[in-house]
Scaffold this active site. Sequence first.
Site, short mmCIF file in Angstrom:
data_model
loop_
_atom_site.label_atom_id
_atom_site.label_comp_id
_atom_site.label_asym_id
_atom_site.label_seq_id
_atom_site.Cartn_x
_atom_site.Cartn_y
_atom_site.Cartn_z
CB SER A 76 -0.68 0.14 1.36
OG SER A 76 -2.04 1.07 1.20
CG ASP A 79 -2.52 3.87 -1.20
OD1 ASP A 79 -3.81 3.87 -2.32
OD2 ASP A 79 -2.94 2.93 -0.84
CG ASP A 90 -3.73 -0.30 -1.86
OD1 ASP A 90 -2.96 0.19 -1.62
OD2 ASP A 90 -3.53 -1.23 -1.67
CG ASP A 126 -6.28 0.69 -0.79
OD1 ASP A 126 -5.69 1.53 -0.45
OD2 ASP A 126 -6.32 -0.33 -0.22
#
Length: 445
Positions: free
Chosen positions: A102, A241, A243, A245
């Site tokens: 992340s 960010d 990833d 999400d």
Amino acid sequence: MKQRQFFGTDGIRGKVGAGKMTPELALKLGWAAGRVLSRAGTHKVIIGKDTRISGYLFESALEAGLSAAGLDVMLIGPMPTPAVAYLTRTFRAEAGIVISASHNPYYDNGIKFFYTDGSKLEDAVELEIEAELEKPLTCVESHLLGKVGRIDDAAGRYIEYCKSHFPAEQTLSGLKIVVDCAHGATYHIAPSVFKELGAEVIAIGDKPNGLNINDKVGATSMAKICETVLEENADLGIALDGDGDRIMMVNRHGRVIDGDEILYILACDAQKRGVLQGGVVGTLMSNLGLDLALQALDIPFVRSKVGDRYVMELLKEHDWKIGGENSGHILNLDHGTTGDGIVAGILVLAAMCRQSASLEELTAGITMLPQVLVNVRFEGADDPLSSEVVLAAKAEVEQKLGARGRVLLRKSGTEPLLRVMVEGDDRADVTQFANDIADAVRNLV
């Protein structure tokens, strides 16, 4: 319930090559997860990843472990976490796996799992997987080994999915938007989505090299996008960010709009349209200003534990639709089963278009109280949450704040950190109070 040893609040995460995140463990994890999932009828798994250089390593290891357990694997390469959730559903796969840490630096990585409906695994299922990890790795017979393939049009499919959440009669024509992809998994997705909806897009953080993910860009490092919005005289900025999400936004004046304010915008818009179902779920970290602003609109508000999985649990319990975290994980169950930064941005832009309003106007009804968060490492120290010294420092601050403030002490689910959050009317006081508690923790070492 037994405590999990490997899984944290968002899957397994750590420094590559050490502790949990080794190729050996990834191989065994793929096998263990494959055994548990196969007992539930799983035959096909989708694997996506972000842009970290170590993604190749863990992708291969997981692929081998899953195949050894008899599961077929479909690879989609670098793709946002919510894209993996979406593609898991559309390809009728029984599970999805994301290789990502992340918002963490490139030298960390992680592994998290989704069910066939795109929702995250429950704690009990993760405990089943951990139980399998304790057993010796075996291999199914050769004719039962899983096959591996690749989905070549995954990016195009997800771009169209994102665009489908924007009203067909609206356009972003005339808007100039800065989009920060954090050199992460949205680099080849997000700019195209907003361009195809009609906006003029200035992309930053869109050149990943395997080592620069989240490096001074993205939703956890907002200075660059704030600066770019002002330099380019843009209408707003959207920061994702690594990833994809979570989302943070920036208004035309360079002020950051965080997850709490995004929740407020979405709840207000839904209420205006008569489609708000129930209330809003925040977390223990949500700003008191969000609570007060929603109260003024007679919109119910409840807090979950920190982590979007716990937000989801409360949404399901109350049969509500909108929830999220101030860090930018936004859930709208009418528009997906997991946090999706791009889709959340589209929903805010749709509200702007419907109301012919700017971000500044949409956030005029919420006043955020100063909130200071200090992260303190406690590795090797006594448990700070059990320390009389730390608890006394917390009690002293709470007495000084009275009813117009909050103190929250929370351990990170992925790192040996204690998060000290203090909230109140005066930023200088709040900062001092947070540092006082943090010093009490540091003195334990």
